[in-house]
Design an enzyme around this catalytic site. Structure first.
Site, PDB file in Angstrom:
ATOM      1  N   HIS A 133      -1.387   0.769  -9.608  1.00  0.00           N
ATOM      2  CA  HIS A 133      -2.220  -0.226  -8.895  1.00  0.00           C
ATOM      3  C   HIS A 133      -2.852  -1.246  -9.854  1.00  0.00           C
ATOM      4  O   HIS A 133      -4.065  -1.456  -9.868  1.00  0.00           O
ATOM      5  CB  HIS A 133      -3.310   0.491  -8.075  1.00  0.00           C
ATOM      6  CG  HIS A 133      -3.677  -0.282  -6.834  1.00  0.00           C
ATOM      7  ND1 HIS A 133      -3.991   0.316  -5.637  1.00  0.00           N
ATOM      8  CD2 HIS A 133      -3.798  -1.613  -6.609  1.00  0.00           C
ATOM      9  CE1 HIS A 133      -4.284  -0.618  -4.733  1.00  0.00           C
ATOM     10  NE2 HIS A 133      -4.163  -1.792  -5.302  1.00  0.00           N
ATOM     11  N   ARG A 137       0.853  -1.184   0.000  1.00  0.00           N
ATOM     12  CA  ARG A 137       0.000   0.000   0.000  1.00  0.00           C
ATOM     13  C   ARG A 137       0.891   1.238   0.000  1.00  0.00           C
ATOM     14  O   ARG A 137       2.016   1.204   0.526  1.00  0.00           O
ATOM     15  CB  ARG A 137      -0.875   0.016   1.266  1.00  0.00           C
ATOM     16  CG  ARG A 137      -2.006  -0.986   1.244  1.00  0.00           C
ATOM     17  CD  ARG A 137      -3.089  -0.584   0.246  1.00  0.00           C
ATOM     18  NE  ARG A 137      -4.197  -1.523   0.207  1.00  0.00           N
ATOM     19  CZ  ARG A 137      -4.345  -2.482  -0.702  1.00  0.00           C
ATOM     20  NH1 ARG A 137      -3.462  -2.657  -1.656  1.00  0.00           N
ATOM     21  NH2 ARG A 137      -5.404  -3.279  -0.678  1.00  0.00           N
TER      22      ARG A 137
HETATM   23  C1  OXD Z   1      -5.954  -5.805  -3.226  1.00  0.00           C
HETATM   24  C2  OXD Z   1      -5.548  -4.756  -4.158  1.00  0.00           C
HETATM   25  O1  OXD Z   1      -5.884  -5.618  -2.016  1.00  0.00           O
HETATM   26  O2  OXD Z   1      -5.898  -4.842  -5.357  1.00  0.00           O
HETATM   27  O3  OXD Z   1      -6.366  -6.886  -3.706  1.00  0.00           O
HETATM   28  O4  OXD Z   1      -4.883  -3.810  -3.749  1.00  0.00           O
END
Ligand code: OXD
Length: 289
Positions: A252, A204
């Site tokens: 992402h 993240r």
């Molecule tokens: C997940 C993401 O947590 O796509 O699957 O970030």
């Protein structure tokens, strides 16, 4: 009984269709069209608006549509009695492994056999990915909270994190975001990194202190980084990361939930809820993953 899907900004239609194929009688509502919130006992969530959970008094299961659950656990509307589960599966594992292999090939200075990869985050997804990288010939290391063995992987635990970090040509972050892991990619960790090493963050954005990364690339020891996740997504054009050839941004996309695979798991968990059985990939709310 109603299953609510609340994932604004993501295409819910394929998930809805797959669920409905699995059970034509299943009552599905899609936020914000939900006439009877009191009937909702199961919700599939991805970056749900803050007001949603607080409006669901009968919610028994909050199911993430991804591997991460911080959007659920950090929601003040989440009741103590609600169980939380997440998506895990072979297609999520395979696409993450493919993405990482592509990044390693693109940025490696040496052949796989001479390239050491350190993995932060050695849970279900981490172990599956590590296996693929071992098969591709990389020298694989991983840091785990507890002592454990895994074929082909040197596993470090306890106070041996620095030892792994200092030997890694690539340091991959695949951690869940919790209070303990937030900002873990910071100047102190970078100071331990091997000269010319490369960071890959697929966890993240909040794992990384962004200014510390820039400093560690400019002043050493890092050569660069690939960031699939960032604090602000998408990264604004004016952000300093956008001007740099030594930071690759991938928006992402490393591993996207496959709606058919997710629907099968979600439907099994829905049945588990009805039968009062343990959920698959249930999250320990204390641990945060
Ligand atoms: C997940 C993401 O947590 O796509 O699957 O970030």
């Amino acid at each position: 009984m109603t299953l609510l899907i609340a994932m604004p900004g993501r295409d819910h239609r394929a998930l809805q269709q797959h669920l409905q194929q699995l059970d034509p009688a299943l009552r599905i509502a899609v936020w914000p069209q939900c006439d009877d919130v009191g009937e909702v006992d199961f919700a599939v969530l991805w970056n749900q608006p803050r007001e949603v959970l607080a409006k669901l008094p009968g919610l028994t299961v909050a199911h993430s549509y991804g591997a991460g659950v911080e959007h659920i656990l950090s929601d003040p509307g989440l009741s103590q009695k609600t169980r939380v589960a997440r998506v895990c599966g072979s297609s999520l594992n395979a696409s993450m492994a493919d993405y990482l292999l592509m990044q390693l090939r693109k940025h490696a200075l040496h052949e796989p056999a001479d390239t050491a990869v350190g993995l932060l985050g050695f849970g279900q997804l981490g172990q599956a990915v590590a296996q693929q990288l071992v098969t591709a010939g990389y020298q694989m290391m991983a840091y785990a909270r507890a002592s454990r063995t895994h074929p082909g992987v040197r596993v470090f635990h306890g106070d041996r994190l620095c030892e792994m970090v200092s030997q890694s040509d690539f340091l991959i972050c695949l951690l869940p975001l919790t209070a303990a892991t937030q900002n873990i990619l910071n100047v102190r960790m970078f100071a331990q990194c091997k000269p010319q090493s490369w960071i890959i963050n697929v966890g993240r954005g909040a794992h990384l202190v962004e200014n510390d990364l820039i400093y560690a690339i400019d002043e050493g020891p890092l050569r660069g980084a690939t960031l699939d996740v960032t604090c602000q997504e998408p990264v604004p054009e004016s952000h300093p990361f956008q001007q740099r050839s030594d930071i690759e941004l991938t928006g992402h996309t490393a591993s996207l939930t496959d709606p058919a695979e997710a629907a099968r798991l979600i439907y099994r968990n829905y049945q588990h809820m009805l039968n009062d059985e343990p959920l698959e990939f249930c999250v320990d709310r204390q641990q945060g993953y």
